[in-house]
Each structure stands twice: as C-alpha cells, then as structure tokens.
Design an enzyme around this catalytic site. Structure first.
Site, PDB file in Angstrom:
ATOM      1  N   ASP A   1      -7.812   0.038  12.057  1.00  0.00           N
ATOM      2  CA  ASP A   1      -8.906   0.400  12.310  1.00  0.00           C
ATOM      3  C   ASP A   1      -9.332  -0.272  13.313  1.00  0.00           C
ATOM      4  O   ASP A   1     -11.092  -0.338  13.649  1.00  0.00           O
ATOM      5  CB  ASP A   1      -9.157  -0.698  11.136  1.00  0.00           C
TER       6      ASP A   1
ATOM      7  N   LYS B   1     -17.265  -4.215   4.290  1.00  0.00           N
ATOM      8  CA  LYS B   1     -17.178  -3.379   3.689  1.00  0.00           C
ATOM      9  C   LYS B   1     -16.085  -3.148   2.959  1.00  0.00           C
ATOM     10  O   LYS B   1     -16.398  -2.950   1.343  1.00  0.00           O
ATOM     11  CB  LYS B   1     -17.163  -1.477   4.296  1.00  0.00           C
ATOM     12  N   ASN B   2     -14.733  -3.072   3.576  1.00  0.00           N
ATOM     13  CA  ASN B   2     -13.516  -3.074   2.800  1.00  0.00           C
ATOM     14  C   ASN B   2     -13.086  -3.840   1.798  1.00  0.00           C
ATOM     15  O   ASN B   2     -11.825  -4.258   1.368  1.00  0.00           O
ATOM     16  CB  ASN B   2     -12.558  -2.740   3.694  1.00  0.00           C
TER      17      ASN B   2
ATOM     18  N   ARG C   1     -14.234   8.318   0.192  1.00  0.00           N
ATOM     19  CA  ARG C   1     -12.896   8.175  -1.061  1.00  0.00           C
ATOM     20  C   ARG C   1     -12.360   6.964  -1.747  1.00  0.00           C
ATOM     21  O   ARG C   1     -11.783   6.904  -2.427  1.00  0.00           O
ATOM     22  CB  ARG C   1     -10.801   8.284   0.499  1.00  0.00           C
TER      23      ARG C   1
ATOM     24  N   VAL D   1       0.219   4.241  11.253  1.00  0.00           N
ATOM     25  CA  VAL D   1      -0.086   4.358   9.393  1.00  0.00           C
ATOM     26  C   VAL D   1      -0.386   5.709   8.892  1.00  0.00           C
ATOM     27  O   VAL D   1      -0.517   5.595   7.880  1.00  0.00           O
ATOM     28  CB  VAL D   1      -1.218   2.857   9.703  1.00  0.00           C
TER      29      VAL D   1
ATOM     30  N   ARG E   1      -4.070  11.410   3.099  1.00  0.00           N
ATOM     31  CA  ARG E   1      -4.370  10.452   2.569  1.00  0.00           C
ATOM     32  C   ARG E   1      -4.344  10.213   0.665  1.00  0.00           C
ATOM     33  O   ARG E   1      -5.782  10.287   0.021  1.00  0.00           O
ATOM     34  CB  ARG E   1      -5.553  10.070   2.874  1.00  0.00           C
TER      35      ARG E   1
ATOM     36  N   CYS F   1      -8.895  13.052   4.832  1.00  0.00           N
ATOM     37  CA  CYS F   1     -10.764  13.088   5.641  1.00  0.00           C
ATOM     38  C   CYS F   1      -9.539  13.788   7.379  1.00  0.00           C
ATOM     39  O   CYS F   1      -8.579  13.786   7.865  1.00  0.00           O
ATOM     40  CB  CYS F   1     -10.957  12.021   5.378  1.00  0.00           C
TER      41      CYS F   1
ATOM     42  N   ARG G   1     -21.918   4.787   8.191  1.00  0.00           N
ATOM     43  CA  ARG G   1     -20.657   3.776   7.045  1.00  0.00           C
ATOM     44  C   ARG G   1     -20.051   3.346   6.634  1.00  0.00           C
ATOM     45  O   ARG G   1     -19.920   2.441   6.088  1.00  0.00           O
ATOM     46  CB  ARG G   1     -19.571   5.346   6.744  1.00  0.00           C
TER      47      ARG G   1
END
Ligand code: EPZ
Length: 418
Positions: free
Chosen positions: A306, A22-23, A93, A328, A122, A117, A398
């Site tokens: 993550d 996804k990223n 975002r 983070v 962020r 979020c 998502r």
C-alpha cells in the site's frame, strides 16, 4: 465528479494528526456482529469506505450511531438480515469481512462475491476454503456466496497465501467456533493484531496474533466492548513521503512508528532525517537531497504494497535509478502511466518499475485509478511545476480523511473542485 487542483512547488511544513486506520476499522466494525451487546468503536476515520460498512450493517437492521467525536456505537440486537448485497459489496470489497462473523454467530450468510478491482482479480477462495474446512456448507452461484453452518468446528487451517482479510475473516469465524482453531501462515499486519486485540477485549481467547500462527479457543459468546482503533500507518507513510519529496518538515501526531519500520528505513535510506516517539513521527528533509531507493513489496513486516505507488512518485524525482517490485498484486502500476503525463521517467518490466529520477515534473491533468495510485498522483503534483488537476478523487476519499485540508494546513496549495 470531484477533482483536486494542486499547484506544486511548496515545501510542506507543520504538524498534522493521523486518523484511525481504515484497514483496522473495517474488520473491527464487522466484528460487532459477533455479539448481541452494544459496542463503542473509537477513533474511526471519516472515510467513504467506513460509510459503506456502516451502511451495510444498517442494511442488515443493525443500529449504528456516530457521536460528535466520531465514535461509532453499534447495537446488533435488531439485526434482521444476514445478507451483503452486490450494490454495496461492489463499492467496497472489504464487505466480505461480514461473512465470517455472520456465519459463526447466526449460522448463515449470503454475501455477494466482491468483484475484482483496478489492482487485481482479488479472489476470496482462501476465505471460502477455510470456512469449508471449519464445516461450513458454502455454495458460490450467480455472484453470491451462500453459507450455512450448524456450528463451525475448530480445526487447523493452512493458508496457501498470506491474506489479510482472509486471516481476519477466519479469525472472526473461529472465536465462536466449537473447540480450538489454528491458523497457519496467518497475515501479521498490525490491522490483524488490532482486530485480535479488540476480539480479546470482547472475551475471545486468542494467542499469537501478529505471528505466522494464531491459536483460537472457541467460546460460547462474546460481550460488547469499547475499543479504540490504531492509527493508520499508510496515511502516516503517505504524508511522510509528501514531506520528503517537497524537501520540507512534518510532525505526525497520534501516529504509530512501530508499525512503519520498513517504510521509515526506506525514507532514511532516501536521505530523510527521522525522529520518533511513542505516538509521533517527525521527518526533516530541509536542505537534504532525495536519493532513489529500491523497493520490494511483501506481506508485513516487509515493505507494504500500500506504500508502493507513493514510492514510485518519490523515486520519480529522486537522484539516481531505482527499481520498484510489486509481489502482492498483479496489476498495481496503474499510477505509472499517469506519472508519465507529469514527466516521470519510469519503465515497466513485468512486476518491476525501473525509475530514473528527473530534475523536474510538470503539472498536467491526470486521473486517479485506485486508492493508493491517486495518493501517488497527489504527491507528484505537490512537486510538479505549475498546476495539476487530479480527476476521480473519489478513490482518494475512500482512504484519506480530509486530505486537501491536511495538505493546506501543511502549506500545500490544494483545492477541491466539485
Ligand atoms: C488487504 O486487502 C487490504 N485491504 C489492502 O489494502 C492491502 O493492499 C492488502 O490487504 C495487502 O496488504 C483491507 O485490509 C480492507 P490480501 P486483501 O487478501 O485482504 C491474493 C488499501 O489500499 N488472495 O492480503 O484483499 C490476492 O489476490 C487496500 O487500503 C487470493 O488469491 O488482500 C492478493 O494477490 C488495497 N485468494 C494477495 O492474496 C484469497 O482468498 C494478498 O491479498 C485472498 C487473497
């Protein structure tokens, strides 16, 4: 609002295929704005966030078609707007990733400020600061970033913080800028490297992607290319934790072990037996006891934020006491209060969770709050005694493709309740 009904207690066993990242897919889809010749992006995961990005491109007049193999064909010749409106950006975002490409290719962009979020405020100040240093005229007013630039000028950018999408935005801005750009303190995540590889296949001149210092020589134009997105390392890590927690066996196909060194090391420390090949990872936890492991999140190649929520779930049922420190994001422990409802013994002290493993979790209704928190609730539910109902699983949709099908394929008892 969909829910997942999970009955715990089944060790997972079997093979699944890991989807595209996804990223990596999100910035790569944004990079199609950099060229007027069509691009074919392969191995794009079928996720809500991808649909949002495709919708955003479509809203700009860009032609996006998805073929039956989920390859995405993008043709920007019909673009007629350089704006990313709030109603789309607020749902994702990462829409801010169109800012750099629009500005460097068309000299203008109007992108809604992404709201905060669940996991933190962020901000995108570093994205804006970098573009201003490249000569952009940017105003931020009534919730929008309005940017103009004749032609961005290459320069040396020093990022105060390691920012993944900040690095990606500035990298995309630099590939068509005048002259050379150096990005110092750049993010080294595999998704940044994948974007750089895609840009290079379009004719960009980039050195040092994957290191702290990326050097870009601006070019006049880029050509469309075919590019296959790399496997999703966080999806892979999540299923490895699921197999470890349930005391089962899993083989991940189309996975990339090289992007998961820190996670594989922690799983081995937790007692898992792991083998890897060039594009597969297998984990065996049968007959082995799960040991608690200390986690400290940091930018790549350190342990990824993550995967933090997933390891809180693992430590909740592992033997021993462990600490999980999140460096983070400022508020990424929303899953802890939900894990408490399943019987977990986790105490929060600032940005550290102190976990004391318990023998058994018990099913209960819980609520997902953000993408990776929802994954940790599913993992805990797979080992909890009885039924767990996970609400608000649109968060899960998502970032995880067909999670209930993949878990069912592995022997999990998981059903989606509309
Ligand atoms: C990316 O978010 C990922 N999203 C996130 O994945 C991931 O958690 C994060 O990187 C860290 O690895 C995508 O790639 C689409 P950052 P990003 O900019 O780029 C601060 C998921 O689960 N910061 O690296 O938004 C920021 O507040 C998602 O798939 C500034 O202060 O994260 C954070 O504390 C969640 N100013 C830290 O830096 C800025 O201008 C790292 O954020 C930018 C960032």
């Amino acid at each position: 609002m969909d829910k997942l009904l999970i009955v715990g207690g089944h060790p997972l066993h079997g093979e699944i295929r890991i989807s595209g990242s996804k990223n990596a897919a999100l910035p790569i889809l944004a990079s199609t704005l950099l060229t007027e010749t069509p691009m074919l992006i392969k191995n794009v995961p079928h996720l809500r966030d991808i649909t949002t990005m495709v919708g955003l491109l479509g809203r700009m007049g860009v032609e996006v078609t998805v073929d039956d193999k989920l390859n995405v064909l993008v043709d920007t010749r019909t673009i007629n707007s350089y704006s990313a409106p709030y109603d789309l950006v607020k749902t994702m975002r990462a829409s801010v990733l169109v800012l750099g490409p629009l500005l460097t290719r068309f000299g203008q962009a109007e992108v809604s400020l992404p709201g905060g979020c669940a996991i933190g405020s962020r901000p995108v100040n570093l994205h804006i600061q970098g573009l201003r240093q490249m000569g952009a005229d940017i105003s931020v007013e009534n919730g929008y970033i309005r940017a103009r630039a004749e032609r961005l000028q290459g320069t040396t950018l020093y990022l105060d913080l390691v920012t993944v999408t900040g690095t990606e935005n500035l990298l995309m801005a630099a590939v068509l800028a005048e002259g050379a750009t150096i990005i110092e303190n750049a993010a080294k995540e595999p998704e940044v490297t994948d974007l750089a590889k895609c840009l290079s296949s379009m004719g960009a001149k980039i050195q040092g992607a994957g290191t702290d210092t990326i050097e870009i020589q601006g070019v006049e134009r880029l050509l469309g290319a075919e590019y296959e997105v790399l496997p999703d390392r966080i999806e892979a890590g999540t299923y490895l934790v699921a197999a470890a927690m349930t005391g089962g066996y899993i083989k991940l196909k189309s996975a990339d072990p090289h992007s998961l060194d820190a996670v594989l090391a922690k799983l081995r420390e937790a007692g898992a037996h792991i083998n890897t090949g060039d594009n597969w990872i297998e984990l065996d936890m049968r007959g082995r006891s799960l040991r608690a492991v200390d986690i400290h999140t940091s930018p790549y190649p350190a342990f990824p934020t993550d995967m933090q929520a997933q390891f809180c779930a693992l430590n909740a049922v592992a033997e021993g006491i462990s600490t999980v420190t999140e460096t983070v994001f400022e508020n990424r422990f929303m899953h802890v209060q939900e894990l408490h409802r399943l019987g977990a013994n986790i105490r929060l002290e600032g940005n550290t969770a102190i976990c004391t493993g318990v023998k058994q979790l018990y099913g209960a209704p819980v609520m997902a709050t953000d993408l990776r928190a929802s994954a940790s609730l599913v993992l805990a539910a797979l080992v909890a005694k009885g039924e767990t109902l996970v609400d608000r699983i649109y968060h899960l949709d998502r970032g995880y493709e067909c999670m209930e099908e993949k878990l069912t394929q592995l022997g999990g008892e998981v059903r989606r309740i509309p």
